[in-house]
Design a protein around this motif. Structure first.
Motif, short mmCIF file in Angstrom:
data_model
loop_
_atom_site.label_atom_id
_atom_site.label_comp_id
_atom_site.label_asym_id
_atom_site.label_seq_id
_atom_site.Cartn_x
_atom_site.Cartn_y
_atom_site.Cartn_z
N ARG A 55 34.14 55.38 49.47
CA ARG A 55 34.92 55.14 48.25
C ARG A 55 34.76 53.69 47.83
N PHE A 56 34.39 53.51 46.57
CA PHE A 56 34.30 52.18 46.00
C PHE A 56 35.58 51.88 45.26
N SER A 57 35.92 50.63 45.23
CA SER A 57 37.11 50.21 44.50
C SER A 57 36.88 50.38 43.00
N VAL A 58 37.94 50.66 42.28
CA VAL A 58 37.85 50.79 40.83
C VAL A 58 37.44 49.46 40.20
N LYS A 59 37.80 48.36 40.85
CA LYS A 59 37.42 47.02 40.35
C LYS A 59 35.90 46.90 40.24
N PHE A 60 35.20 47.50 41.18
CA PHE A 60 33.73 47.45 41.15
C PHE A 60 33.21 48.05 39.85
N ALA A 107 38.86 36.85 26.82
CA ALA A 107 40.19 36.31 27.15
C ALA A 107 41.16 37.44 27.51
N TYR A 108 41.10 38.54 26.79
CA TYR A 108 41.97 39.68 27.09
C TYR A 108 41.70 40.23 28.48
N VAL A 109 40.41 40.40 28.80
CA VAL A 109 40.03 40.93 30.10
C VAL A 109 40.44 39.97 31.21
N TRP A 110 40.27 38.69 30.95
CA TRP A 110 40.63 37.67 31.94
C TRP A 110 42.14 37.66 32.17
N ARG A 111 42.90 37.75 31.07
CA ARG A 111 44.37 37.74 31.17
C ARG A 111 44.88 38.97 31.90
N LYS A 112 44.22 40.11 31.72
CA LYS A 112 44.63 41.34 32.41
C LYS A 112 44.26 41.31 33.89
N GLY A 113 43.42 40.35 34.31
CA GLY A 113 43.05 40.23 35.70
C GLY A 113 41.90 41.12 36.13
N ALA A 114 41.14 41.61 35.17
CA ALA A 114 40.02 42.49 35.51
C ALA A 114 38.87 41.75 36.16
N LEU A 115 38.81 40.45 36.01
CA LEU A 115 37.73 39.67 36.59
C LEU A 115 38.09 39.12 37.98
N GLU A 116 39.28 39.37 38.44
CA GLU A 116 39.70 38.90 39.76
C GLU A 116 39.21 39.89 40.82
N TRP A 117 38.46 39.37 41.77
CA TRP A 117 37.93 40.21 42.83
C TRP A 117 38.74 39.94 44.09
N ASP A 118 39.54 40.93 44.49
CA ASP A 118 40.40 40.75 45.67
C ASP A 118 39.66 41.06 46.95
#
Length: 118
Positions: A55-60, A107-118
Motif C-alpha cells: 500500500r502506497f500513501s495517498v500523499k505519494f 499557494a493553495y496546495v502549499w497552504r493545504k499541506g499537500a507538499l508536506e512529506w511526512d
C-alpha cells in the motif's frame, strides 16, 4: 462529400476486423499451459519475499499528480518564450495572468499541506 471518407471507413473496418479475428483466433489456437515455472518472477531473477501488494500513501499519488499538473503548465512557457517579441505587451500580460493563476494554485496546495512529506 461522404464518398471522400469511404476509404477511411473501409480501412477502419478492415483493421478492426483483423484485430478482432486475430484475438479470437489466438484464443482458440494458442497453447494454455500454466505451471509453476511459467508463473514465476522473471524480471530480476530474485525470488519474491513477502506480498506483492504494497500500500502506497495517498500523499505519494497527490504529489505525483501535482508534479504532472505543474510540469505540464511549465511546458506552456516554452512556446511563449519562443514568440515573446512577436506577442508584445498583450502576450506578456496574458502570460502574467497565466503565471499568477499557476502561483495561486501552488499557494493553495502549499497552504493545504499537500507538499508536506511526512
Amino acid at each position: 462529400m461522404l464518398a471522400n471518407y469511404l476509404p477511411i471507413a473501409v480501412y477502419l473496418l478492415v483493421t478492426l476486423g483483423f484485430g478482432i479475428v486475430v484475438v479470437i483466433f489466438s484464443t482458440f489456437v494458442g497453447p494454455r499451459v500454466f505451471g509453476k515455472v511459467k508463473l514465476e518472477t522473471y524480471e530480476c531473477g530474485m525470488e519474491p519475499i513477502g506480498s506483492n501488494r504494497i500500500r502506497f500513501s495517498v500523499k505519494f499519488y497527490i504529489i505525483a499528480m501535482l508534479f504532472i499538473v505543474f510540469d505540464i503548465e511549465a511546458v506552456f512557457l516554452f512556446p511563449w518564450a519562443v514568440v515573446f517579441k512577436e506577442l508584445g505587451l498583450f502576450g506578456f500580460a496574458e502570460m502574467a495572468v497565466f503565471i499568477l493563476i499557476l502561483f495561486a494554485g501552488l499557494a493553495y496546495v502549499w497552504r493545504k499541506g499537500a507538499l508536506e512529506w511526512d
